[in-house]
Design a protein around this motif. Structure first.
Motif, PDB file in Angstrom:
ATOM      1  N   ASP A 235     -27.666  -6.221  18.270  1.00 28.97           N
ATOM      2  CA  ASP A 235     -27.290  -6.207  16.882  1.00 28.97           C
ATOM      3  C   ASP A 235     -28.575  -6.615  16.009  1.00 28.97           C
ATOM      4  O   ASP A 235     -28.798  -6.448  14.995  1.00 28.97           O
ATOM      5  N   CYS A 236     -29.115  -7.787  16.251  1.00 29.61           N
ATOM      6  CA  CYS A 236     -30.197  -8.361  15.684  1.00 29.61           C
ATOM      7  C   CYS A 236     -31.458  -7.306  15.511  1.00 29.61           C
ATOM      8  O   CYS A 236     -31.833  -7.225  14.396  1.00 29.61           O
ATOM      9  N   LEU A 237     -31.791  -6.595  16.546  1.00 30.68           N
ATOM     10  CA  LEU A 237     -32.585  -5.687  16.534  1.00 30.68           C
ATOM     11  C   LEU A 237     -32.262  -4.498  15.530  1.00 30.68           C
ATOM     12  O   LEU A 237     -33.233  -3.964  14.664  1.00 30.68           O
ATOM     13  N   ASP A 238     -31.198  -4.094  15.776  1.00 32.40           N
ATOM     14  CA  ASP A 238     -30.739  -3.300  14.801  1.00 32.40           C
ATOM     15  C   ASP A 238     -30.714  -3.449  13.141  1.00 32.40           C
ATOM     16  O   ASP A 238     -31.080  -2.470  12.350  1.00 32.40           O
ATOM     17  N   MET A 239     -30.215  -4.660  12.976  1.00 31.34           N
ATOM     18  CA  MET A 239     -30.231  -5.144  11.647  1.00 31.34           C
ATOM     19  C   MET A 239     -31.580  -5.124  10.972  1.00 31.34           C
ATOM     20  O   MET A 239     -31.934  -4.649   9.950  1.00 31.34           O
ATOM     21  N   HIS A 240     -32.374  -5.605  11.959  1.00 34.31           N
ATOM     22  CA  HIS A 240     -33.898  -5.709  11.423  1.00 34.31           C
ATOM     23  C   HIS A 240     -34.764  -4.395  11.371  1.00 34.31           C
ATOM     24  O   HIS A 240     -35.417  -4.322  10.418  1.00 34.31           O
ATOM     25  N   ARG A 241     -34.409  -3.420  12.062  1.00 26.36           N
ATOM     26  CA  ARG A 241     -34.800  -2.351  12.074  1.00 26.36           C
ATOM     27  C   ARG A 241     -34.340  -1.545  10.730  1.00 26.36           C
ATOM     28  O   ARG A 241     -35.243  -1.030  10.021  1.00 26.36           O
ATOM     29  N   VAL A 242     -33.176  -1.613  10.145  1.00 28.26           N
ATOM     30  CA  VAL A 242     -32.681  -1.429   8.805  1.00 28.26           C
ATOM     31  C   VAL A 242     -33.366  -2.021   7.965  1.00 28.26           C
ATOM     32  O   VAL A 242     -34.057  -1.403   7.009  1.00 28.26           O
ATOM     33  N   MET A 243     -33.614  -3.224   7.984  1.00 24.61           N
ATOM     34  CA  MET A 243     -34.325  -4.131   6.981  1.00 24.61           C
ATOM     35  C   MET A 243     -35.803  -3.600   6.601  1.00 24.61           C
ATOM     36  O   MET A 243     -36.282  -3.314   5.900  1.00 24.61           O
ATOM     37  N   GLN A 244     -36.441  -3.436   7.991  1.00 25.43           N
ATOM     38  CA  GLN A 244     -37.783  -2.670   8.172  1.00 25.43           C
ATOM     39  C   GLN A 244     -37.940  -1.654   7.486  1.00 25.43           C
ATOM     40  O   GLN A 244     -39.092  -1.207   7.173  1.00 25.43           O
ATOM     41  N   THR A 245     -36.742  -0.686   7.443  1.00 21.33           N
ATOM     42  CA  THR A 245     -37.154   0.854   7.079  1.00 21.33           C
ATOM     43  C   THR A 245     -36.461   1.022   5.447  1.00 21.33           C
ATOM     44  O   THR A 245     -36.342   2.198   5.352  1.00 21.33           O
ATOM     45  N   GLN A 246     -36.078  -0.030   4.903  1.00 22.28           N
ATOM     46  CA  GLN A 246     -35.483  -0.126   3.677  1.00 22.28           C
ATOM     47  C   GLN A 246     -36.764   0.080   2.611  1.00 22.28           C
ATOM     48  O   GLN A 246     -37.833  -0.114   2.927  1.00 22.28           O
ATOM     49  N   SER A 247     -36.499   0.649   1.449  1.00 22.46           N
ATOM     50  CA  SER A 247     -37.380   0.727   0.620  1.00 22.46           C
ATOM     51  C   SER A 247     -37.120  -0.019  -0.781  1.00 22.46           C
ATOM     52  O   SER A 247     -36.127   0.044  -1.477  1.00 22.46           O
ATOM     53  N   PRO A 248     -38.060  -1.186  -0.953  1.00 18.73           N
ATOM     54  CA  PRO A 248     -39.156  -1.592  -0.018  1.00 18.73           C
ATOM     55  C   PRO A 248     -38.935  -2.337   1.108  1.00 18.73           C
ATOM     56  O   PRO A 248     -37.893  -2.850   1.154  1.00 18.73           O
ATOM     57  N   PRO A 249     -39.670  -2.263   2.219  1.00 21.39           N
ATOM     58  CA  PRO A 249     -39.549  -2.825   3.430  1.00 21.39           C
ATOM     59  C   PRO A 249     -39.421  -4.218   3.401  1.00 21.39           C
ATOM     60  O   PRO A 249     -40.000  -4.818   2.609  1.00 21.39           O
ATOM     61  N   LEU A 250     -38.356  -4.614   4.214  1.00 23.10           N
ATOM     62  CA  LEU A 250     -38.361  -6.073   4.374  1.00 23.10           C
ATOM     63  C   LEU A 250     -38.697  -6.529   5.708  1.00 23.10           C
ATOM     64  O   LEU A 250     -37.829  -6.113   6.709  1.00 23.10           O
ATOM     65  N   ASN A 251     -39.940  -7.481   5.768  1.00 20.06           N
ATOM     66  CA  ASN A 251     -40.314  -7.796   7.131  1.00 20.06           C
ATOM     67  C   ASN A 251     -40.276  -9.164   7.152  1.00 20.06           C
ATOM     68  O   ASN A 251     -40.966  -9.853   6.615  1.00 20.06           O
TER      69      ASN A 251
END
Ligand code: DP6
Length: 326
Positions: A235-251
């Motif tokens: 679930d952690c990786l899944d949430m961060h994948r969402v964050m990283q593919t948002q616009s603007p991306p969140l890393n």
């Protein structure tokens, strides 16, 4: 009347990321967390006729004007409930220095809610307290009940509350919090979450969460650590994948974050059962069983770029105490 509450921070095993209603902080998905024994906030509140404005202070640090406004707004919710118009003095202290970069909004709004209601002499049930805390910061509702906590997604405000699944003593596991960065993050969770619908992966995440909640619930019932760790990391990786593919991306990850994530996978392949999870920041939570605490702490401390390590057990929820901060 003066009242003081202590609230634990919590780590989400199934993350909250995305709101159905911004103002009411209604989440788009149910989340599950564990209260942390090593990171908590203490807050004293006193409503007083003598004050001409809310007086809000942080011991060992300073709140920004934005933070003060958010706290005042929450005091306003408590005033509305209590049908009073008096201002309040609020003094708050974190067990962790502000510079550790640990998010304090969950423990902060949980402590403020419980101390504020006691000070305004309004008796709310635990369920009602979690609903009120949620309006201050979503994840704060999970810091009020004991131990392992679920916060339900719902269409109506009164139905989106947090409740304990198991008491803190139920399963003595560890969350070893590894601090790798101490700067304030540029984009906080509230702002970051606004872009959630721009991620092409968000719909898939929402679709898979009910199944993940069932797997987590099952792992908790059986105290199956491998199943628990697997679903937490997923679930952690899944949430961060969402964050990283948002616009603007969140890393939120730094090089040190990524090094620890890789090391965890390596330790596991060598027979050390440990899993990671990460919130909206670069610090890493290592989840392991009590028997492996020493090995995990030793392994992570041997790595480069580690600023601090905080060992947490499951903790009780928010409670009132007799000792006040002023
Ligand atoms: C990534 O509760 O801080 O830590 O409701 O806007 O105050 P607001 O957000 P907040 O978000 C926490 C997000 C998270 C995941 C989690 O704790 O579930």
């Amino acid at each position: 009347m003066k009242a003081t509450a202590i609230a634990p921070a919590n780590i989400a095993f199934i993350k909250y990321w995305g709101k159905a209603d911004e103002e009411l902080r209604l989440p788009l998905n149910t989340s599950i967390s564990m209260n942390l024994s090593g990171a908590h906030t203490t807050t004293t509140v006193e409503f007083s006729d003598e004050l001409k404005a809310d007086d809000i202070r942080l011991v060992d640090g300073q709140f920004s004007e934005t933070e003060k406004k958010r706290i005042s707004k929450h005091l306003g919710r408590i005033r509305d409930r209590a049908k009073i118009r008096t201002f309040a003095k609020v003094v708050t202290q974190n067990s962790f220095p502000k510079s550790t970069g640990i998010a304090s909004s969950a423990s902060g709004f949980a402590a403020l809610t419980v101390a504020g209601c006691a000070s305004a002499v309004i008796a709310l049930s635990e369920k009602e307290l979690t609903v009120l805390a949620r309006l201050g910061s979503g994840s704060a509702c999970r810091s009020i009940p004991d131990g392992f906590v679920q916060w339900d997604a719902a269409g109506q405000s009164d139905d989106s509350y947090a409740h304990s699944l198991y008491a803190a003593e139920y399963w003595d596991i560890r969350d070893i919090l590894v601090i790798v960065a101490t700067e304030e993050k540029k984009v906080g969770s509230s702002g970051g979450m606004e872009g959630v619908h721009t991620s092409p992966h968000f719909a898939a995440r929402l679709a898979v969460i009910p199944q993940r909640i069932r797997r987590l619930a099952d792992a908790l019932v059986k105290k199956d650590f491998t199943a628990l760790g697997t679903v937490i990391e997923e679930d952690c990786l899944d949430m961060h994948r969402v964050m990283q593919t948002q616009s603007p991306p969140l890393n939120y990850w730094t090089e040190a974050t990524k090094r620890i994530m890789e090391a965890v996978v390596g330790w596991r392949s060598m027979g050390l059962p440990v899993y990671y999870t990460i919130d909206a920041g670069p610090n890493v939570h290592l989840i392991c069983e009590t028997k492996d605490e020493e090995r995990v702490v030793k392994s992570v401390k041997a790595m480069k770029g580690i600023k601090e390590v905080i060992v947490n057990r499951p903790a009780e929820g928010t409670h009132l105490v007799e000792e006040h901060l002023f």
